[in-house]
Enzyme design. Structure first.
Site, mmCIF file in Angstrom:
data_model
loop_
_atom_site.group_PDB
_atom_site.id
_atom_site.type_symbol
_atom_site.label_atom_id
_atom_site.label_comp_id
_atom_site.label_asym_id
_atom_site.label_seq_id
_atom_site.Cartn_x
_atom_site.Cartn_y
_atom_site.Cartn_z
ATOM 1 N N THR A 136 -7.032 -3.986 2.218
ATOM 2 C CA THR A 136 -7.644 -2.683 1.939
ATOM 3 C C THR A 136 -6.980 -1.997 0.746
ATOM 4 O O THR A 136 -5.795 -2.255 0.473
ATOM 5 C CB THR A 136 -7.512 -1.780 3.192
ATOM 6 O OG1 THR A 136 -7.757 -0.424 2.817
ATOM 7 C CG2 THR A 136 -6.119 -1.829 3.813
ATOM 8 N N ASP A 137 -7.718 -1.109 0.095
ATOM 9 C CA ASP A 137 -7.116 -0.323 -0.993
ATOM 10 C C ASP A 137 -6.038 0.626 -0.468
ATOM 11 O O ASP A 137 -5.223 1.133 -1.238
ATOM 12 C CB ASP A 137 -8.199 0.463 -1.767
ATOM 13 C CG ASP A 137 -9.009 1.432 -0.914
ATOM 14 O OD1 ASP A 137 -8.793 1.504 0.307
ATOM 15 O OD2 ASP A 137 -9.885 2.120 -1.483
ATOM 16 N N GLU A 138 -6.027 0.864 0.856
ATOM 17 C CA GLU A 138 -5.074 1.837 1.403
ATOM 18 C C GLU A 138 -3.624 1.362 1.278
ATOM 19 O O GLU A 138 -2.696 2.154 1.392
ATOM 20 C CB GLU A 138 -5.436 2.179 2.856
ATOM 21 C CG GLU A 138 -6.860 2.693 2.938
ATOM 22 C CD GLU A 138 -7.223 3.418 4.223
ATOM 23 O OE1 GLU A 138 -6.324 3.891 4.926
ATOM 24 O OE2 GLU A 138 -8.433 3.500 4.509
ATOM 25 N N TYR A 161 -1.438 2.445 9.875
ATOM 26 C CA TYR A 161 -2.504 1.465 9.589
ATOM 27 C C TYR A 161 -2.243 0.774 8.257
ATOM 28 O O TYR A 161 -2.146 -0.457 8.182
ATOM 29 C CB TYR A 161 -3.879 2.161 9.560
ATOM 30 C CG TYR A 161 -4.954 1.312 8.892
ATOM 31 C CD1 TYR A 161 -5.335 0.084 9.424
ATOM 32 C CD2 TYR A 161 -5.566 1.732 7.697
ATOM 33 C CE1 TYR A 161 -6.307 -0.704 8.788
ATOM 34 C CE2 TYR A 161 -6.526 0.953 7.066
ATOM 35 C CZ TYR A 161 -6.894 -0.267 7.609
ATOM 36 O OH TYR A 161 -7.836 -1.046 6.987
ATOM 37 N N LYS A 165 -1.170 -3.185 7.210
ATOM 38 C CA LYS A 165 -2.010 -4.024 6.336
ATOM 39 C C LYS A 165 -1.180 -4.510 5.132
ATOM 40 O O LYS A 165 -1.289 -5.664 4.716
ATOM 41 C CB LYS A 165 -3.239 -3.251 5.845
ATOM 42 C CG LYS A 165 -4.251 -2.895 6.915
ATOM 43 C CD LYS A 165 -4.904 -4.082 7.593
ATOM 44 C CE LYS A 165 -5.861 -4.848 6.716
ATOM 45 N NZ LYS A 165 -6.548 -5.946 7.459
#
Ligand code: NAD
Ligand code: TYD
Length: 365
Positions: A136-138, A161, A165
């Site tokens: 994810t970009d997060e 989260y 990741k």
């Protein structure tokens, strides 16, 4: 005779994990329709976010098999590898909601970190063509108003989260360097489309608007997300499987930055048109609440996707408004689906995040 990882793309045997969730279910349907010789095993634990109804259209397809199980279960995964000779693993399985990770991080550590490690360990024992880690970009953290993230940007995750990741991405990297496991990491921005669990912004706002409930906006609603239509993401992942370079990271961005309040206003406008409801009345449901994420709430995401465009030839479709309108229409037609997936567990969760403890800053006026 050809070795397994030399097969043509049409002959691939895929292990898709987390295929009963939002993106995974869209991906399985996309792949079965697009490639007539691809076979897929879907390994999913069926947590609150996993729903076999999302896969009804393919449940009798002879090229599709569902296995209920946990990606932390090495024995099970090893057995599946032996039986089904996978040449590609696509790891979608994850705990995915930032707010839930702030309530309790342990399931995120278990699935996102230990689960990914377990799949990589299984891959070490077998001859795998590709291991696609869905990231994810997060993992890059938050941006201010300017700039964007490239694949070279440092990892600065801000929530449990995104931290899990990012950890999984680093473990993947180490298995590529250390054991030559053929990993590729795909980092996408926020997806929207059918079958997204109504804890995430877009389906939650649609559900609440239809039920005449408050539309809870965290803080001032000016946080920005880069929206990507889920089918564009499926197309990107398919291309990454076939054309991506081993050991590389690919950003998959929507090139479509919108503030949360813009998205919510658009949803109100569409619902008012589609359901013949008073627009102002719908908008009066907008309620600005104290941000439950605090400092973990990333202000802005924006991805630079020039690498996947130049190397693989992928670009997102650009018409956000018509794609989102189509998506809203899907939820309006599938109200029963929304009801079925939001059970008692959902109501408990909802109360924890949006219940009395959460202070209202101001309403829409
Ligand atoms: P989702 O929450 O809708 O679905 C997750 C699926 O994983 C569910 O079917 C669940 O049952 C399954 N699962 C959870 N724990 C498991 C376990 N231990 N073993 C087996 N299955 C398990 O998620 P999503 O939105 O479809 O996201 C899929 C992937 O894409 C995730 O890895 C997520 O981090 C990533 N991603 C999502 C977005 C987005 O906007 N939704 C954006 C970028 C990246
Ligand atoms: P979300 O869909 O949870 O995705 P992300 O992983 O990017 O946080 O949230 C998208 C944005 O919407 C994020 O800035 C938080 C905000 N938001 C609200 O304002 N209200 C809500 O009820 C939810 C679920 C999200």
């Amino acid at each position: 005779m050809k070795k397994r990882n030399e097969r043509t793309p049409e002959q691939l045997s895929l292990l898709v994990t987390g295929g009963a969730g939002f993106i995974g279910s869209n991906f399985i349907k996309y792949m079965l329709e697009k490639h007539t010789k691809v076979s897929i095993t879907n390994l999913d634990k069926l947590t609150y976010a996993g729903n076999l109804e999302n896969l009804k259209e393919v449940e009798n397809n002879p090229r599709y098999t569902f296995v209920r199980g946990d990606i932390t279960n090495l024995k099970l995964i090893d057995r599946l590898f032996r039986r089904r000779n996978f040449n590609v693993v696509i790891n979608f399985a994850a705990e995915t909601h930032v707010d839930r990770s702030l309530l309790k991080s342990s399931p995120f550590i278990q699935t996102n970190i230990i689960g990914t490690l377990t799949l990589l360990e299984a891959a070490r024992q077998h001859n795998l063509g590709r291991f696609i880690q869905i990231s994810t970009d997060e993992v890059y953290g938050s941006l201010n108003k300017e700039g964007n993230f490239s694949e070279k940007s440092p990892l600065k995750p801000n929530s449990p989260y995104s931290a899990t990741k990012a950890s999984a991405d680093l473990i993947c990297r180490s298995y590529w360097k250390g054991y030559n496991i053929p990993i590729i990491i795909a980092r996408s921005s926020n997806n929207y489309g059918p079958y997204q669990f109504p804890e995430k912004l877009i389906p939650l706002m649609i559900k609440n608007a239809l039920e005449g409930k408050e539309l809870p906006v965290y803080g001032d609603g000016l946080n920005i997300r880069d929206w990507l239509y889920v089918k564009d993401n499926c197309r990107a992942i398919d291309l990454v499987i076939r054309k991506g370079r081993i050991g590389e990271i690919y950003n998959i961005g929507g090139n479509c930055e919108k503030s949360n309040i813009e998205v919510i206003n658009f949803i109100c406008n569409v619902i008012s048109e589609e359901k013949n409801r008073d627009k102002e009345e719908l908008k009066s449901l907008i309620t600005f609440i104290k941000d439950p994420r605090g400092k973990a709430h990333d202000f802005r995401y924006a991805l630079n996707s020039s690498k996947i465009k130049e190397e693989i030839g992928w670009e997102p479709t650009t018409d956000f408004e018509s794609r989102l309108r189509e998506t809203i229409r899907w939820y309006l037609k599938n109200i029963e689906w929304i009801k079925r997936v939001t059970t008692g567990e959902y109501r408990e969760y909802y109360e924890k995040i949006y219940g009395k403890n959460h202070q209202k800053i101001r309403d829409s006026k």
